[in-house]
Design an enzyme around this catalytic site. Structure first.
Site, mmCIF file in Angstrom:
data_model
loop_
_atom_site.group_PDB
_atom_site.id
_atom_site.type_symbol
_atom_site.label_atom_id
_atom_site.label_comp_id
_atom_site.label_asym_id
_atom_site.label_seq_id
_atom_site.Cartn_x
_atom_site.Cartn_y
_atom_site.Cartn_z
ATOM 1 C CG HIS A 99 -4.351 0.779 -15.340
ATOM 2 N ND1 HIS A 99 -5.059 -0.487 -15.322
ATOM 3 C CD2 HIS A 99 -5.265 1.761 -15.482
ATOM 4 C CE1 HIS A 99 -6.369 -0.113 -15.835
ATOM 5 N NE2 HIS A 99 -6.346 1.128 -15.610
ATOM 6 C CG ASP A 130 -3.791 -3.287 -14.131
ATOM 7 O OD1 ASP A 130 -3.211 -2.526 -13.214
ATOM 8 O OD2 ASP A 130 -4.755 -2.851 -15.028
ATOM 9 C CB SER A 213 -9.460 1.878 -14.424
ATOM 10 O OG SER A 213 -9.355 1.740 -15.984
#
Length: 365
Positions: A99, A130, A213
């Site tokens: 992502h 992911d 992230s």
């Protein structure tokens, strides 16, 4: 009266939208109420309030924590975003969340310890889990992170390190492992389906934020035990300020198994190697489930096949298309150069036609 708090979980794409929506440009991502969601990319110019929030929960990463970590910035179809990544090899293979780079058209990675910048390409990805593997163009002699092989237990001390709020340097947030087998449904604006479900991930008490992230979740020995991926926040209804109460990490063993499959060069299951296949259209989905062509790229596959704006895509290779997510899923099963049949209608009771076309290479990751 005590201020009311609303619990929200966000997919940390922990990428921060630099110019885009939500979290004032820096946040773990979107947060569904009481449900973990994918953190979004951090914004390029985080607000003063978001910087203050980071300062309250994080410290500057140490030299040891910075080794092998990169700051990722992307140009996307809607602006710019930022996230983090980990160097796996001296010649520049980098692990991150998908992502963080999803919908990007250009990726730049900056080595935190040297500030040297590289252009990066996506080697392969697993959108379901992911995970993405990048390659830094022309890299050599890079320091790498150390991968943990120990069993992770509840109560273990951990630290999330990343490009918090897209600030351009690394911060660290410490905490403990709360659960070793959590399952979360996260909101992810960059995904066609808008949500994703991650199972058997680590839940921690670290206060990671958007931009973290894709970065490492270190154990007490500065070995990577997971990829910081999503966060749960509480929002003060009076002030509107949000703070992270839990962060979630994908187990590093799972991520490395995906990396191994990508390195084999063979797409299989949810793992896709190489660039995405491309129809050469922009579509608009309606609540009724129709997917209408809103733009046709000149000289693209759709244009060559005679498709036009206003037509509704009803099927690809016989699979009924009832949403943009379905169209994306069908295309994900193909690679550039594959031939597919696309059935379209003129809408409002118009006739249908089926065109055969050769898929191109998408400029979007």
């Amino acid at each position: 009266m005590a201020a009311l708090l609303t619990a929200l979980v966000v997919v940390l794409a922990m990428a921060v939208a630099l110019v885009a929506p939500n979290w004032s440009g820096s946040g773990i991502g979107q947060l569904p109420v009481s449900t973990p969601s994918a953190t979004q990319p951090a914004q390029a110019n985080p607000s003063t309030s978001s910087q203050r929030a980071v300062a309250q929960s994080q410290t500057t990463a140490s030299e040891a924590q910075s080794k092998g970590v990169v700051l990722i910035t992307t140009q996307t179809t809607s602006g710019a975003a930022a996230g983090s990544g980990m160097v796996l090899s001296s010649d520049g293979y980098v692990l991150t969340n998908y992502h963080v780079v999803e919908t990007s058209t250009r990726i730049t990675a900056t080595v935190a310890s040297t500030n040297k910048q590289y252009t990066a390409t996506v080697v392969g990805r697993d959108a379901t889990n992911d995970v993405a593997l990048l390659k830094l163009d022309g890299a050599s002699g890079l320091d790498t992170v150390t991968i943990d092989s120990d069993t992770v237990n509840t109560g273990d001390q951990v630290t999330a390190v990343g490009n918090s709020s897209g600030q351009g340097y690394l911060s660290a947030a410490t905490g403990q492992v709360v659960s070793t087998s959590s399952s979360i449904t996260v909101q992810n604006e960059t995904s066609a389906s808008q949500t994703e479900t991650l199972t058997n991930v680590y839940e921690t008490s670290t206060q990671a934020v958007p931009g973290d992230s894709g970065g490492p979740m270190f154990d007490a020995e500065n070995e990577v035990m997971g990829i910081t991926t999503a966060g749960e926040t509480q929002t003060n209804s009076r002030t509107g300020q949000s703070s992270t109460v839990s962060s979630y990490a994908i187990p590093i063993a799972r991520a490395m198994s995906i990396v191994k499959q990508i390195e084999s060069g063979q797409s299989s299951g949810t793992v896709q190697v190489g660039p995405k296949a491309y129809l050469g259209v922009t579509v608009q989905a309606s609540q009724s489930g129709s997917v209408t062509i809103s733009q046709v790229v000149s000289d693209g596959p759709a244009a060559a096949a005679g498709l036009s704006v206003g037509q509704v895509i009803t099927a690809v290779d016989g699979t009924r298309i009832d949403s943009q997510a379905t169209l994306s899923s069908v295309l994900a099963q193909h690679k550039p150069g594959d031939k597919v049949s696309v059935t379209v209608s003129s809408g409002y009771g118009g006739g249908t036609q089926t065109a055969s076309l050769t898929l191109g290479t998408s400029p979007i990751n």
